[in-house]
Scaffold this motif. Structure first.
Motif, PDB file in Angstrom:
ATOM      1  N   TYR A 190      68.818  62.772  31.037  1.00 34.43           N
ATOM      2  CA  TYR A 190      67.960  63.872  30.569  1.00 34.43           C
ATOM      3  C   TYR A 190      68.377  64.267  29.146  1.00 34.43           C
ATOM      4  O   TYR A 190      69.561  64.272  28.826  1.00 34.43           O
ATOM      5  CB  TYR A 190      68.138  65.054  31.531  1.00 34.43           C
ATOM      6  N   MET A 191      67.403  64.590  28.281  1.00 33.10           N
ATOM      7  CA  MET A 191      67.733  64.959  26.907  1.00 33.10           C
ATOM      8  C   MET A 191      68.441  66.319  26.883  1.00 33.10           C
ATOM      9  O   MET A 191      67.944  67.291  27.445  1.00 33.10           O
ATOM     10  CB  MET A 191      66.472  65.023  26.038  1.00 33.10           C
ATOM     11  N   THR A 192      69.601  66.364  26.235  1.00 36.78           N
ATOM     12  CA  THR A 192      70.417  67.576  26.267  1.00 36.78           C
ATOM     13  C   THR A 192      71.231  67.680  24.989  1.00 36.78           C
ATOM     14  O   THR A 192      71.350  66.700  24.247  1.00 36.78           O
ATOM     15  CB  THR A 192      71.362  67.551  27.503  1.00 36.78           C
ATOM     16  N   SER A 193      71.806  68.871  24.724  1.00 37.37           N
ATOM     17  CA  SER A 193      72.624  69.020  23.515  1.00 37.37           C
ATOM     18  C   SER A 193      74.100  68.823  23.837  1.00 37.37           C
ATOM     19  O   SER A 193      74.962  69.018  23.014  1.00 37.37           O
ATOM     20  CB  SER A 193      72.391  70.412  22.910  1.00 37.37           C
ATOM     21  N   ARG A 194      74.402  68.461  25.108  1.00 38.03           N
ATOM     22  CA  ARG A 194      75.805  68.270  25.512  1.00 38.03           C
ATOM     23  C   ARG A 194      75.976  66.866  26.080  1.00 38.03           C
ATOM     24  O   ARG A 194      75.003  66.162  26.280  1.00 38.03           O
ATOM     25  CB  ARG A 194      76.194  69.317  26.563  1.00 38.03           C
ATOM     26  N   LYS A 195      77.223  66.470  26.331  1.00 31.60           N
ATOM     27  CA  LYS A 195      77.445  65.120  26.874  1.00 31.60           C
ATOM     28  C   LYS A 195      76.841  64.988  28.271  1.00 31.60           C
ATOM     29  O   LYS A 195      76.202  63.994  28.601  1.00 31.60           O
ATOM     30  CB  LYS A 195      78.950  64.805  26.910  1.00 31.60           C
ATOM     31  N   VAL A 196      77.077  66.030  29.095  1.00 33.46           N
ATOM     32  CA  VAL A 196      76.510  66.049  30.450  1.00 33.46           C
ATOM     33  C   VAL A 196      75.617  67.282  30.536  1.00 33.46           C
ATOM     34  O   VAL A 196      76.046  68.385  30.190  1.00 33.46           O
ATOM     35  CB  VAL A 196      77.632  66.119  31.506  1.00 33.46           C
ATOM     36  N   CYS A 197      74.360  67.111  30.979  1.00 36.77           N
ATOM     37  CA  CYS A 197      73.426  68.242  30.989  1.00 36.77           C
ATOM     38  C   CYS A 197      73.842  69.295  32.016  1.00 36.77           C
ATOM     39  O   CYS A 197      74.584  69.012  32.954  1.00 36.77           O
ATOM     40  CB  CYS A 197      71.997  67.768  31.253  1.00 36.77           C
ATOM     41  N   LYS A 198      73.321  70.526  31.824  1.00 40.64           N
ATOM     42  CA  LYS A 198      73.709  71.644  32.690  1.00 40.64           C
ATOM     43  C   LYS A 198      73.399  71.372  34.156  1.00 40.64           C
ATOM     44  O   LYS A 198      74.158  71.765  35.041  1.00 40.64           O
ATOM     45  CB  LYS A 198      72.978  72.915  32.254  1.00 40.64           C
ATOM     46  N   ALA A 199      72.259  70.732  34.419  1.00 41.31           N
ATOM     47  CA  ALA A 199      71.884  70.468  35.816  1.00 41.31           C
ATOM     48  C   ALA A 199      72.942  69.594  36.489  1.00 41.31           C
ATOM     49  O   ALA A 199      73.361  69.862  37.617  1.00 41.31           O
ATOM     50  CB  ALA A 199      70.515  69.805  35.879  1.00 41.31           C
ATOM     51  N   CYS A 200      73.386  68.563  35.788  1.00 38.83           N
ATOM     52  CA  CYS A 200      74.400  67.670  36.359  1.00 38.83           C
ATOM     53  C   CYS A 200      75.731  68.390  36.563  1.00 38.83           C
ATOM     54  O   CYS A 200      76.435  68.153  37.540  1.00 38.83           O
ATOM     55  CB  CYS A 200      74.592  66.433  35.480  1.00 38.83           C
ATOM     56  N   VAL A 201      76.074  69.290  35.623  1.00 42.65           N
ATOM     57  CA  VAL A 201      77.308  70.074  35.756  1.00 42.65           C
ATOM     58  C   VAL A 201      77.219  70.943  37.019  1.00 42.65           C
ATOM     59  O   VAL A 201      78.161  71.018  37.816  1.00 42.65           O
ATOM     60  CB  VAL A 201      77.538  70.965  34.504  1.00 42.65           C
ATOM     61  N   ILE A 202      76.073  71.568  37.213  1.00 38.65           N
ATOM     62  CA  ILE A 202      75.863  72.415  38.392  1.00 38.65           C
ATOM     63  C   ILE A 202      75.970  71.591  39.674  1.00 38.65           C
ATOM     64  O   ILE A 202      76.686  71.953  40.611  1.00 38.65           O
ATOM     65  CB  ILE A 202      74.469  73.095  38.329  1.00 38.65           C
ATOM     66  N   LEU A 203      75.258  70.462  39.710  1.00 36.09           N
ATOM     67  CA  LEU A 203      75.223  69.643  40.923  1.00 36.09           C
ATOM     68  C   LEU A 203      76.600  69.089  41.247  1.00 36.09           C
ATOM     69  O   LEU A 203      77.010  69.039  42.412  1.00 36.09           O
ATOM     70  CB  LEU A 203      74.203  68.505  40.766  1.00 36.09           C
ATOM     71  N   GLU A 204      77.324  68.683  40.214  1.00 36.87           N
ATOM     72  CA  GLU A 204      78.683  68.172  40.412  1.00 36.87           C
ATOM     73  C   GLU A 204      79.571  69.268  41.005  1.00 36.87           C
ATOM     74  O   GLU A 204      80.339  69.043  41.936  1.00 36.87           O
ATOM     75  CB  GLU A 204      79.232  67.663  39.066  1.00 36.87           C
ATOM     76  N   GLY A 205      79.440  70.486  40.464  1.00 36.37           N
ATOM     77  CA  GLY A 205      80.200  71.629  40.986  1.00 36.37           C
ATOM     78  C   GLY A 205      79.877  71.902  42.442  1.00 36.37           C
ATOM     79  O   GLY A 205      80.766  72.192  43.255  1.00 36.37           O
ATOM     80  N   LEU A 206      78.591  71.798  42.801  1.00 35.80           N
ATOM     81  CA  LEU A 206      78.185  72.047  44.188  1.00 35.80           C
ATOM     82  C   LEU A 206      78.760  70.976  45.109  1.00 35.80           C
ATOM     83  O   LEU A 206      79.244  71.265  46.203  1.00 35.80           O
ATOM     84  CB  LEU A 206      76.652  72.063  44.300  1.00 35.80           C
ATOM     85  N   ARG A 207      78.715  69.731  44.669  1.00 39.17           N
ATOM     86  CA  ARG A 207      79.237  68.637  45.491  1.00 39.17           C
ATOM     87  C   ARG A 207      80.739  68.781  45.705  1.00 39.17           C
ATOM     88  O   ARG A 207      81.267  68.450  46.756  1.00 39.17           O
ATOM     89  CB  ARG A 207      78.925  67.283  44.844  1.00 39.17           C
ATOM     90  N   ARG A 208      81.415  69.262  44.651  1.00 38.74           N
ATOM     91  CA  ARG A 208      82.874  69.416  44.766  1.00 38.74           C
ATOM     92  C   ARG A 208      83.251  70.713  45.463  1.00 38.74           C
ATOM     93  O   ARG A 208      84.420  70.970  45.724  1.00 38.74           O
ATOM     94  CB  ARG A 208      83.508  69.405  43.372  1.00 38.74           C
ATOM     95  N   GLY A 209      82.227  71.553  45.692  1.00 39.07           N
ATOM     96  CA  GLY A 209      82.495  72.832  46.360  1.00 39.07           C
ATOM     97  C   GLY A 209      83.117  73.858  45.428  1.00 39.07           C
ATOM     98  O   GLY A 209      83.794  74.775  45.863  1.00 39.07           O
TER      99      GLY A 209
END
Length: 321
Positions: free
Chosen positions: A294-313
């Protein structure tokens, strides 16, 4: 002493008065009001070239009053002024029990009525979680912030899949006035610069347009009522972020003594010159997210950061960066 009530509409002189406009105190009948409102939307669309011939526009439609009125106005204006654009309806099913299921039934009825193709994209299919599951994991404070990020990306992905070159949303003057104040209170100048504009994201793949930028929420409710639009009136079961809620209450209290305040704030915001510092987020170039593309201004987009956090609890610290 009360002023004597006006006997007739100030525009046509014959229709029975149905409402008084907050922006100029004008008293109008149903038909004249609807016409005036549609004209105001058209002059914003024409004046800023929000829609051009050959555009394929994804109308973000939730079944609520704003997006239902938007669908109605855009299909009307497209025919009346011959924009030469094509519209598709795009709905997001966040997976919020008791709220989204009802509003999607409304969207499906409207799809038949306007005969516009409808696509529904769900968080579950896109992200592997429903919003109800995310809310349980993330806690009340993060719910709206997370949902906002995921919704924005869902609309972009949906619109891209449908071959659209624009997304139209039903954000009204009240929404924008709230956001303007929030950005001033936060000192967030890049967002202040963006949120006041009728078209944003031209630098990315998918610009977003807000045709209702200058129309107050009250007038949209009246328009929906006068046009007998079929919309879903229930609010989302997750309360707004506490911050936006406070700003909304403040605006309502000022509106009681100054009815035009919402439109005044939007106008003020549009005439500001926002000086952007070099380190401002908006000056970063967009690149593809390393995880999802997804086009983003960061290396990893916010959605992926959120989803990763949810998966890791560990969702609570997902968007602090």
């Amino acid at each position: 002493a009360m002023k004597p009530q006006r006997k007739a509409c100030e525009a046509c002189g014959t229709g029975p008065p149905a409402m008084r406009r907050a922006c100029n105190g004008q008293v109008l009948c149903k038909d004249c009001f609807c016409h005036v409102m549609e004209n105001e939307v058209h002059s914003l669309i024409a004046g800023q070239s929000l829609i051009s011939a050959g555009d394929r526009v994804a109308v973000a439609i939730s079944g609520g009053k704003d997006s239902t009125a938007l669908a109605h106005v855009l299909t009307r204006l497209n025919a009346r002024y011959n924009y030469g654009a094509e519209f598709v309806f795009l709905s997001i099913d966040e997976g919020i029990t008791g709220y989204r299921d009802g509003s999607l039934d409304t969207v499906k009825r409207n799809q038949k009525f306007y005969d516009v193709p409808l696509t529904i994209i769900s968080y579950r299919d896109l992200y592997g979680f429903t919003m109800d599951e995310i809310a349980k994991l993330a806690g009340a404070r993060n719910t709206c912030t997370f949902c906002g990020v995921l919704r924005r990306q869902a609309f972009d992905r949906g619109a891209e899949k449908l071959g659209c070159n624009k997304v139209a949303t039903g954000h009204n003057a009240d929404d924008v006035a709230e956001t303007v104040l929030m950005n001033i209170l936060r000192g967030d100048t890049p967002r202040l610069h963006r949120c006041r504009r009728a078209q944003t994201g031209e630098e990315g793949a998918l610009p977003r347009i807000k045709p209702f930028l200058n129309i107050s929420q009250k007038e949209i409710v009246l328009y929906a009522h006068f046009q007998k639009l079929d919309y879903f009136a229930t609010e989302c079961s997750y309360a707004f972020s506490a911050f936006r809620g406070r700003v909304r209450e403040y605006l309502k209290s000022v509106e009681a003594v100054r009815p035009s305040v919402v439109l005044d704030i939007v106008r003020s915001a549009q005439s500001l010159t926002v000086v952007q510092s070099e380190s401002a987020p908006s000056s970063k170039a967009l690149c593809a997210c390393e995880v999802c593309g997804y086009m983003t201004s960061r290396k990893v987009c916010k959605a992926c950061v959120i989803l990763e956090g949810l998966r890791r609890g560990q969702p609570r610290n997902a968007i602090t960066s």
